[in-house]
Design a protein around this motif. Structure first.
Motif, mmCIF file in Angstrom:
data_model
loop_
_atom_site.group_PDB
_atom_site.id
_atom_site.type_symbol
_atom_site.label_atom_id
_atom_site.label_comp_id
_atom_site.label_asym_id
_atom_site.label_seq_id
_atom_site.Cartn_x
_atom_site.Cartn_y
_atom_site.Cartn_z
ATOM 1 N N GLU A 70 0.812 -1.216 0.000
ATOM 2 C CA GLU A 70 0.000 0.000 0.000
ATOM 3 C C GLU A 70 0.844 1.265 0.000
ATOM 4 O OE1 GLU A 70 -1.061 0.448 4.710
ATOM 5 O OE2 GLU A 70 -1.900 -1.278 3.638
ATOM 6 N N GLU A 71 2.147 1.142 0.283
ATOM 7 C CA GLU A 71 3.040 2.293 0.247
ATOM 8 C C GLU A 71 3.822 2.375 -1.057
ATOM 9 O OE1 GLU A 71 5.368 1.930 3.806
ATOM 10 O OE2 GLU A 71 3.723 2.644 5.079
ATOM 11 N N GLY A 72 3.492 1.492 -2.003
ATOM 12 C CA GLY A 72 4.106 1.538 -3.323
ATOM 13 C C GLY A 72 5.411 0.784 -3.460
ATOM 14 N N VAL A 73 5.811 0.035 -2.433
ATOM 15 C CA VAL A 73 7.044 -0.751 -2.502
ATOM 16 C C VAL A 73 6.754 -2.069 -3.208
ATOM 17 C CG1 VAL A 73 8.876 -1.881 -1.192
ATOM 18 C CG2 VAL A 73 7.899 0.281 -0.374
ATOM 19 N N GLU A 74 7.471 -2.317 -4.307
ATOM 20 C CA GLU A 74 7.274 -3.553 -5.070
ATOM 21 C C GLU A 74 8.384 -4.546 -4.735
ATOM 22 O OE1 GLU A 74 5.706 -4.104 -9.413
ATOM 23 O OE2 GLU A 74 7.906 -4.002 -9.515
ATOM 24 N N MET A 75 7.990 -5.753 -4.366
ATOM 25 C CA MET A 75 8.943 -6.766 -3.932
ATOM 26 C C MET A 75 8.755 -8.062 -4.706
ATOM 27 S SD MET A 75 8.541 -6.071 0.178
ATOM 28 C CE MET A 75 6.804 -5.636 0.027
ATOM 29 N N ASP A 76 9.852 -8.790 -4.895
ATOM 30 C CA ASP A 76 9.802 -10.109 -5.518
ATOM 31 C C ASP A 76 9.463 -11.156 -4.475
ATOM 32 O OD1 ASP A 76 10.576 -9.639 -8.293
ATOM 33 O OD2 ASP A 76 12.522 -9.049 -7.491
ATOM 34 N N GLY A 123 3.617 -6.400 2.672
ATOM 35 C CA GLY A 123 3.597 -7.305 1.526
ATOM 36 C C GLY A 123 2.680 -8.479 1.776
ATOM 37 N N MET A 124 2.755 -9.050 2.974
ATOM 38 C CA MET A 124 1.881 -10.161 3.324
ATOM 39 C C MET A 124 0.425 -9.708 3.396
ATOM 40 S SD MET A 124 2.325 -13.444 4.059
ATOM 41 C CE MET A 124 0.960 -13.774 2.957
ATOM 42 N N LYS A 125 0.210 -8.521 3.947
ATOM 43 C CA LYS A 125 -1.147 -7.969 4.035
ATOM 44 C C LYS A 125 -1.768 -7.820 2.652
ATOM 45 C CE LYS A 125 -3.599 -3.825 5.691
ATOM 46 N NZ LYS A 125 -3.426 -2.485 6.322
ATOM 47 N N GLN A 126 -0.953 -7.345 1.690
ATOM 48 C CA GLN A 126 -1.454 -7.166 0.334
ATOM 49 C C GLN A 126 -1.786 -8.506 -0.319
ATOM 50 O OE1 GLN A 126 -1.863 -3.956 -0.882
ATOM 51 N NE2 GLN A 126 -3.081 -4.960 -2.482
ATOM 52 N N MET A 127 -0.953 -9.500 -0.068
ATOM 53 C CA MET A 127 -1.227 -10.817 -0.636
ATOM 54 C C MET A 127 -2.510 -11.414 -0.067
ATOM 55 S SD MET A 127 2.494 -12.626 -0.963
ATOM 56 C CE MET A 127 1.754 -13.991 -1.859
ATOM 57 N N LEU A 128 -2.716 -11.243 1.229
ATOM 58 C CA LEU A 128 -3.943 -11.759 1.845
ATOM 59 C C LEU A 128 -5.177 -11.054 1.272
ATOM 60 C CD1 LEU A 128 -2.710 -11.928 5.547
ATOM 61 C CD2 LEU A 128 -3.132 -13.874 4.032
ATOM 62 N N LYS A 129 -5.002 -9.792 0.939
ATOM 63 C CA LYS A 129 -6.112 -9.027 0.361
ATOM 64 C C LYS A 129 -6.397 -9.467 -1.073
ATOM 65 C CE LYS A 129 -7.362 -4.251 -0.861
ATOM 66 N NZ LYS A 129 -6.893 -2.832 -0.839
ATOM 67 N N ASP A 130 -5.323 -9.695 -1.846
ATOM 68 C CA ASP A 130 -5.479 -9.993 -3.269
ATOM 69 C C ASP A 130 -5.810 -11.452 -3.549
ATOM 70 O OD1 ASP A 130 -4.806 -7.366 -3.682
ATOM 71 O OD2 ASP A 130 -2.731 -7.790 -4.256
ATOM 72 N N ARG A 131 -5.496 -12.337 -2.627
ATOM 73 C CA ARG A 131 -5.616 -13.779 -2.885
ATOM 74 C C ARG A 131 -6.577 -14.380 -1.862
ATOM 75 N NH1 ARG A 131 -0.645 -15.308 -6.027
ATOM 76 N NH2 ARG A 131 0.516 -13.358 -6.305
ATOM 77 N N ALA A 132 -7.807 -14.532 -2.274
ATOM 78 C CA ALA A 132 -8.863 -14.975 -1.360
ATOM 79 C C ALA A 132 -8.642 -16.388 -0.843
ATOM 80 C CB ALA A 132 -10.224 -14.886 -2.062
ATOM 81 N N TYR A 191 3.173 -6.858 14.315
ATOM 82 C CA TYR A 191 1.995 -7.034 13.449
ATOM 83 C C TYR A 191 1.225 -8.292 13.860
ATOM 84 C CZ TYR A 191 4.134 -3.378 10.665
ATOM 85 O OH TYR A 191 4.681 -2.177 10.250
ATOM 86 N N PRO A 192 0.795 -8.351 15.125
ATOM 87 C CA PRO A 192 0.096 -9.553 15.600
ATOM 88 C C PRO A 192 -1.250 -9.776 14.927
ATOM 89 C CG PRO A 192 -0.045 -7.798 17.230
ATOM 90 C CD PRO A 192 0.915 -7.323 16.183
ATOM 91 N N GLU A 193 -1.797 -8.716 14.327
ATOM 92 C CA GLU A 193 -3.076 -8.875 13.632
ATOM 93 C C GLU A 193 -2.929 -9.659 12.335
ATOM 94 O OE1 GLU A 193 -1.232 -5.109 11.961
ATOM 95 O OE2 GLU A 193 -1.326 -6.160 13.884
ATOM 96 N N ILE A 194 -1.708 -9.778 11.828
ATOM 97 C CA ILE A 194 -1.465 -10.519 10.588
ATOM 98 C C ILE A 194 -0.921 -11.914 10.879
ATOM 99 C CG2 ILE A 194 -0.141 -10.583 8.435
ATOM 100 C CD1 ILE A 194 -0.089 -7.524 8.482
ATOM 101 N N PHE A 195 0.088 -11.989 11.755
ATOM 102 C CA PHE A 195 0.809 -13.243 11.972
ATOM 103 C C PHE A 195 0.331 -13.901 13.265
ATOM 104 C CE2 PHE A 195 3.430 -10.479 9.376
ATOM 105 C CZ PHE A 195 3.703 -11.308 8.297
ATOM 106 N N LYS A 196 -0.199 -15.113 13.116
ATOM 107 C CA LYS A 196 -0.812 -15.818 14.242
ATOM 108 C C LYS A 196 0.118 -16.840 14.888
ATOM 109 C CE LYS A 196 -4.694 -13.680 13.247
ATOM 110 N NZ LYS A 196 -4.416 -13.045 11.953
#
Length: 739
Positions: free
Chosen positions: A485-491, A579-588, A614-619
């Protein structure tokens, strides 16, 4: 820190590596003969010469009979070196480990003219000789034993001790723990070109405080094992550079200025293509300013000929180019110019610098990074190097004109996408070549250059690529780019479960490293293999993912790599989390209720920070051998990336990046693993972390492996136990399978 490796491949080779006791550490690249086509190799206990042009040609140089002392078993060759005239062979055997690598052992010389095998070292202790090497004229061998330097004359095996003051704290001809671990400095002496002198490092660790490791298992009464270990904020061990006659006598010390309080470093030193000068690389304590200096060995006078600064830090050559682990400095034009690597234009490029430092010429040009220097062939006027301008997960061979007049020419065929490794012969006419990508197992061949054709016509790599077409179709591995969401593109790469159904939801396991020493996302076979999982992750229904955040050492330019300065534990963690947050959003099909993360060493630190910040993402998290408090780690590594913490303001970046700062935020399931004998990331990191978790009543699980080092591999059953522990915890707290 423990440098991040392709752990999948490492595990597959683990038994072989352990059986060799890491003696391969002293083995350089291919032992090419002077003609650039033939090369030497150890086969079945013999030293043989092979021909790149004809696989059927083999000449036995040293057979088992030649390597058998009277009344003894044959000498087991771990490595070998030939004298300049090819008439003597120096044999390295019975290697023993010194910290990471087996750099001490026994040396023998075989004289091909006299047909005689002789053991070196006289009455010195067995397996105590280090870094043995011929003098350029082949008449002597120099080596280190017991922190002192010796020269042995081969004609009569007389031994001259050149230094006598060496102790565990005053180190001649080799280095202390921090220099070895972080600068790859091990071999600490150099023969002069005329064979008359030896230049060497002396490291004074007398004021460097010991970390007291406690051994509680090897005797009834525990005992202390001290290791000189300068933590961040502590001054490094002072250095001296000296020159001594090979015949013995007093040492002439070079007059190299240093900060009397902060100190400084000399991680590189060589003879300056003559026998009257040394060339050194001098780094300030913060490692963001370097001087190239010439030292007059007669007077000791040193003068700066070239300087470079960086707003973040400067990498020395061995930190990214393993061929220089044991020294080396490339000279041209009869010593009038040398090669220098720099990121000063935003990309890692190679330059020609004049002997006086007043003239420089860019050799490699363009928006790409030099990933490796494969060969320098001055005669034909080319430098061979590895790069990957279009894809940071891959690696290819290029060449360009040494005079800087040309453009980079790719030699690797365009039909072979993936990761290529080359060992190019000195004349640039031949190379050993290995290749793999995520769907093609490793293939090896010997090729001619620049044509890039096998001499035999077998074209093993091309056949492997062609034969893996169906494997590519069947593969459940996907390489992707994610923009947060901050525009950083990662492989990243992702291995999907078998029988994947995008309408279902699957658990996700993120594998992390995240620091400047580790690239996870490589297009290489086995890169997605989880070496700690005892089953098959894809078969069990896990999505396995890795992402390379900003700051990882990938070929995306200086800004990408150095944006992490003073941001380890913050910037990299935010990149990975978003990056993980974006993947969770894009990949149902990714189950947000089952997201796990794990890593080792720096990856363990990243795991803790992700769980805490980021405990809300990683369980669920599994952290192995993590730095819990950055102020605990060694000064060379941590100060390079976080600054020198000489005051409260300087220590603030350390606190912000340390997992213990955020431990109170733990909400999920955490398994923490550490070896109590870890000499790299000390066990106090675990105990300080435990204290913080206890303080805030944060429940977690702990596994301490008694007396195991950073790799947690020592002792019967250890690896199996660790893998079983990891697998059971993951399955219990991040349940496998689709829902």
């Amino acid at each position: 820190m423990m440098k991040n490796l392709n752990w999948g491949r490492v595990f597959l080779l683990l038994l072989m590596a352990l059986s060799m006791q890491t003696a391969f550490a002293q083995i350089p690249s291919t032992h090419w003969a002077k003609d650039g086509y033939q090369y030497y190799k150890v086969q079945n206990g013999e030293v043989v010469m092979l021909d790149a042009r004809d696989a059927s040609k083999k000449t036995v140089v040293l057979n088992r009979a030649m390597l058998t002392p009277a009344g003894q078993e044959p000498v087991a060759v771990r490595n070998f070196y030939l004298s300049e005239d090819g008439q003597k062979a120096l044999i390295y055997t019975k290697a023993k480990r010194v910290w990471r690598f087996a750099t001490r052992g026994d040396y023998w010389v075989y004289d091909m003219t006299a047909k005689k095998l002789t053991k070196l070292g006289g009455q010195l202790p067995a397996s105590s000789l280090m870094f043995g090497k011929f003098s350029p004229d082949g008449a002597k061998v120099g080596y280190v034993s017991g922190h002192n330097i010796y020269v042995e004359t081969l004609a009569d095996n007389s031994i001259k001790q050149l230094t006598t003051d060496g102790t565990e704290k005053l180190i001649n001809g080799t280095f202390d723990w921090a220099y070895e671990e972080e600068f790859f400095c091990r071999d600490g002496f150099r023969w002069s070109p005329d064979s008359k002198q030896i230049a060497y490092w002396q490291i004074d660790a007398s004021k460097t405080r010991n970390y007291l490791m406690l051994n509680t298992t090897d005797s009834i009464y525990p005992f202390v094992k001290p290791v000189e270990y300068p933590v961040a904020g502590e001054a490094p061990s002072p250095f001296k550079i000296g020159v001594v006659s090979a015949a013995g006598g007093s040492t002439k010390w070079m007059d190299i200025p240093t900060d009397p309080v902060l100190q400084s470093y000399v991680p590189r030193m060589e003879w300056a293509a003559n026998s009257s000068e040394l060339i050194i690389q001098h780094l300030n304590r913060a490692q963001n300013q370097t001087e190239i200096m010439l030292c007059n060995v007669s007077t000791g006078a040193a003068k700066t000929i070239y300087e470079e600064k960086d707003a973040a830090w400067l990498d020395i050559l061995p930190e990214w180019e393993e061929h220089y682990y044991y020294g080396g400095w490339d000279w041209f034009n009869n010593g009038k110019e040398f090669m220098w690597a720099s990121e000063k234009d935003g990309w890692r490029h190679l330059y020609r610098i004049s002997h006086d430092g007043k003239k420089e010429k860019l050799i490699t040009k363009g928006n790409y990074d030099v990933m490796q220097i494969n060969a320098v062939d001055e005669k034909s006027g080319y430098v061979y190097f590895s790069a990957s301008p279009q894809n940071a997960t891959q690696k290819y061979l290029y060449r360009t004109k040494l005079d800087g007049s040309g453009v980079a020419e790719r030699l690797t065929p365009m039909s072979q996408p993936g990761t290529h490794s080359y060992d190019v012969s000195p004349n640039g006419k031949a190379a050993t070549h290995s290749f793999s990508n995520y769907y093609t197992q490793e293939a090896n061949e010997v090729v001619s250059l620049p044509e890039h054709k096998t001499f035999s016509g077998a074209e093993e790599v091309a056949k492997a690529v062609a034969g893996s077409a169906s494997a590519k179709t069947r593969s459940n591995i996907e390489f992707f780019k994610v923009k947060d969401e901050e525009g950083v593109e990662m492989d990243g790469w992702m291995q999907k479960p078998d029988n994947f159904d995008p309408k279902k939801k699957y658990p996700v396991v993120l594998y992390v490293y995240g620091e400047p020493w580790g690239q996870n996302v490589k297009d290489a076979f086995g890169a997605t293999y989880n070496f700690l999982y005892t089953g098959n992750m894809a078969k069990d229904g896990y999505i396995y993912v890795s992402i390379d955040n900003r700051g990882t050492p990938v070929p995306k330019g200086r800004e990408w790599r150095k944006s992490i300065y003073k941001g380890i534990g913050t910037l990299n963690i935010r990149d990975l989390a978003l990056g993980m947050k974006q993947m969770l959003k894009d990949r149902a099909y990714m189950d947000t209720s089952r997201v796990a993360v794990w890593g080792w060493s720096g990856g363990g630190s990243s795991t803790l920070n992700l769980m805490f910040q980021y405990p809300e993402i990683f369980k669920t998290g599994i952290a192995v051998a993590a730095v819990g408090n950055q102020l605990n780690y060694d000064n060379i590594y941590q100060e390079r990336y976080t600054g020198v913490p000489v005051d409260e303001a300087g220590r603030e970046a350390y606190r912000k990046g340390s997992p213990i700062t955020y431990a109170k935020n733990l909400k999920g399931n955490l398994l923490y693993i550490h070896g109590t004998g870890d000499d790299n990331v000390h066990y106090n990191n675990a105990e300080q972390l435990i204290n913080e978790l206890v303080k805030y009543n944060r429940q977690f699980e702990l596994m301490s492996y008694p007396n195991r080092t950073h790799g947690i591999s020592e002792g019967p059953g250890t690896t199996q136990h660790l893998r079983t522990l990891y697998t059971n915890y993951l399955r219990e707290h991040c349940a496998p399978g689709a829902r």
